[in-house]
Scaffold this motif. Structure first.
Motif, PDB file in Angstrom:
ATOM      1  N   SER A 256     157.098   7.120  46.398  1.00 50.79           N
ATOM      2  CA  SER A 256     157.120   5.699  46.733  1.00 50.79           C
ATOM      3  C   SER A 256     155.711   5.129  46.802  1.00 50.79           C
ATOM      4  CB  SER A 256     157.840   5.480  48.067  1.00 50.79           C
ATOM      5  OG  SER A 256     157.168   6.178  49.101  1.00 50.79           O
ATOM      6  N   TRP A 257     154.711   5.965  46.705  1.00 52.84           N
ATOM      7  CA  TRP A 257     153.312   5.550  46.793  1.00 52.84           C
ATOM      8  C   TRP A 257     152.536   6.099  45.599  1.00 52.84           C
ATOM      9  CZ3 TRP A 257     150.123   9.922  48.019  1.00 52.84           C
ATOM     10  CH2 TRP A 257     150.827  11.051  48.455  1.00 52.84           C
ATOM     11  N   PRO A 258     151.489   5.390  45.196  1.00 53.80           N
ATOM     12  CA  PRO A 258     150.711   5.859  44.042  1.00 53.80           C
ATOM     13  C   PRO A 258     149.844   7.057  44.408  1.00 53.80           C
ATOM     14  CG  PRO A 258     149.688   3.908  44.964  1.00 53.80           C
ATOM     15  CD  PRO A 258     150.977   4.118  45.724  1.00 53.80           C
ATOM     16  N   ALA A 259     149.611   7.910  43.439  1.00 51.56           N
ATOM     17  CA  ALA A 259     148.693   9.034  43.643  1.00 51.56           C
ATOM     18  C   ALA A 259     147.288   8.477  43.832  1.00 51.56           C
ATOM     19  CB  ALA A 259     148.726   9.961  42.428  1.00 51.56           C
ATOM     20  N   PRO A 260     146.560   8.969  44.820  1.00 46.58           N
ATOM     21  CA  PRO A 260     145.176   8.517  44.983  1.00 46.58           C
ATOM     22  C   PRO A 260     144.371   8.810  43.717  1.00 46.58           C
ATOM     23  CG  PRO A 260     145.906   9.750  46.910  1.00 46.58           C
ATOM     24  CD  PRO A 260     146.953   9.932  45.851  1.00 46.58           C
TER      25      PRO A 260
ATOM     26  N   GLY B 242     162.053  10.632  35.523  1.00 43.92           N
ATOM     27  CA  GLY B 242     161.528   9.456  36.191  1.00 43.92           C
ATOM     28  C   GLY B 242     162.623   8.609  36.805  1.00 43.92           C
ATOM     29  N   MET B 243     162.390   8.152  38.038  1.00 39.90           N
ATOM     30  CA  MET B 243     163.370   7.318  38.732  1.00 39.90           C
ATOM     31  C   MET B 243     162.890   5.878  38.789  1.00 39.90           C
ATOM     32  SD  MET B 243     164.382   9.946  41.829  1.00 39.90           S
ATOM     33  CE  MET B 243     165.315   8.700  42.710  1.00 39.90           C
ATOM     34  N   GLU B 244     163.817   4.970  38.601  1.00 38.26           N
ATOM     35  CA  GLU B 244     163.519   3.541  38.616  1.00 38.26           C
ATOM     36  C   GLU B 244     163.010   3.118  39.996  1.00 38.26           C
ATOM     37  OE1 GLU B 244     165.885  -0.672  37.956  1.00 38.26           O
ATOM     38  OE2 GLU B 244     166.746   1.179  37.179  1.00 38.26           O
ATOM     39  N   GLY B 245     161.955   2.306  39.993  1.00 40.58           N
ATOM     40  CA  GLY B 245     161.421   1.768  41.233  1.00 40.58           C
ATOM     41  C   GLY B 245     160.479   2.694  41.986  1.00 40.58           C
ATOM     42  N   PHE B 246     160.021   3.757  41.335  1.00 44.27           N
ATOM     43  CA  PHE B 246     159.109   4.705  41.967  1.00 44.27           C
ATOM     44  C   PHE B 246     157.840   4.851  41.135  1.00 44.27           C
ATOM     45  CE2 PHE B 246     163.049   5.856  43.924  1.00 44.27           C
ATOM     46  CZ  PHE B 246     162.707   6.354  45.166  1.00 44.27           C
ATOM     47  N   PHE B 247     156.797   5.393  41.767  1.00 46.93           N
ATOM     48  CA  PHE B 247     155.608   5.787  41.033  1.00 46.93           C
ATOM     49  C   PHE B 247     155.898   7.133  40.394  1.00 46.93           C
ATOM     50  CE2 PHE B 247     153.869   2.761  44.005  1.00 46.93           C
ATOM     51  CZ  PHE B 247     152.941   2.076  43.236  1.00 46.93           C
ATOM     52  N   HIS B 248     155.510   7.266  39.147  1.00 44.47           N
ATOM     53  CA  HIS B 248     155.706   8.514  38.415  1.00 44.47           C
ATOM     54  C   HIS B 248     154.374   9.247  38.358  1.00 44.47           C
ATOM     55  CE1 HIS B 248     159.272   6.537  36.071  1.00 44.47           C
ATOM     56  NE2 HIS B 248     159.494   6.668  37.368  1.00 44.47           N
ATOM     57  N   TRP B 249     154.343  10.412  38.979  1.00 49.79           N
ATOM     58  CA  TRP B 249     153.164  11.256  38.957  1.00 49.79           C
ATOM     59  C   TRP B 249     153.372  12.252  37.828  1.00 49.79           C
ATOM     60  CZ3 TRP B 249     151.210  12.815  44.447  1.00 49.79           C
ATOM     61  CH2 TRP B 249     151.163  11.681  45.271  1.00 49.79           C
ATOM     62  N   GLU B 250     152.545  12.173  36.797  1.00 50.39           N
ATOM     63  CA  GLU B 250     152.703  13.034  35.628  1.00 50.39           C
ATOM     64  C   GLU B 250     151.948  14.344  35.828  1.00 50.39           C
ATOM     65  OE1 GLU B 250     151.873  11.007  31.950  1.00 50.39           O
ATOM     66  OE2 GLU B 250     152.775   9.155  32.712  1.00 50.39           O
ATOM     67  N   LEU B 251     152.685  15.452  35.677  1.00 51.21           N
ATOM     68  CA  LEU B 251     152.117  16.788  35.865  1.00 51.21           C
ATOM     69  C   LEU B 251     151.997  17.498  34.518  1.00 51.21           C
ATOM     70  CD1 LEU B 251     154.337  17.762  38.910  1.00 51.21           C
ATOM     71  CD2 LEU B 251     151.954  16.978  38.963  1.00 51.21           C
ATOM     72  N   THR B 252     150.872  18.157  34.310  1.00 51.03           N
ATOM     73  CA  THR B 252     150.657  18.939  33.085  1.00 51.03           C
ATOM     74  C   THR B 252     150.130  20.318  33.473  1.00 51.03           C
ATOM     75  OG1 THR B 252     148.396  18.116  32.821  1.00 51.03           O
ATOM     76  CG2 THR B 252     150.140  16.889  31.682  1.00 51.03           C
TER      77      THR B 252
END
Length: 142
Positions: free
Chosen positions: A25-29, A95-105
């Motif tokens: 629900s919050w952006p990655a710093p 990915g869920m609608e209405g959330f921040f997506h943190w992309e992991l590699t």
């Protein structure tokens, strides 16, 4: 290096499956973007709806395919990017609608889980936890 606690079955889907988007629900710093992070499986029990979602997306029964690890670091990943849901199948299927997506590699599951107490948000693992993770990745202690 920081750690991020994630409830099961999502942590297992990241470590042992193909889940490369963590929904928050919050952006990655921004200071953590591009850095390696430890993926910690929360001590709490599986979320029933999460288990059903993993089965729906992957066709895999998490309990049968992945270790039921809780309360331990189970993987290391790079937090490559973060963006708010852009709709139109953004980051499908995880990915869920209405959330921040943190992309992991560059996700690498550890051969042996490293017991650790997690926390909300990013947290700093103890030197003992970091040494146990490092030994498994490179064979060298810090």
């Amino acid at each position: 290096m920081k750690a991020l606690t994630i409830r099961q079955p999502w942590a297992g889907a990241i470590a042992y499956g193909a889940k490369r988007t963590e929904n928050r629900s919050w952006p990655a710093p921004s200071k953590h973007l591009g850095t390696r992070v430890l993926i910690h499986a929360a001590a709490s029990t599986y979320a029933a709806i999460g288990r059903l979602r993993v089965i729906e997306i992957t066709g895999i029964e998490p309990d049968a395919q992945w270790p039921e690890t809780r309360g331990a670091v189970i993987a290391v990943a790079t937090l490559a990017d973060c963006h708010f849901d852009q709709g139109m199948s953004c980051c499908d299927p995880w990915g869920m609608e209405g959330f921040f997506h943190w992309e992991l590699t560059n996700v690498a599951a550890l051969p042996e889980p490293v017991t650790a107490k997690g926390a909300l948000g990013f947290w700093t693992p103890s030197a003992d936890v970091m040494n146990a993770v490092t030994v498994q990745q490179t064979g060298v202690t810090w």
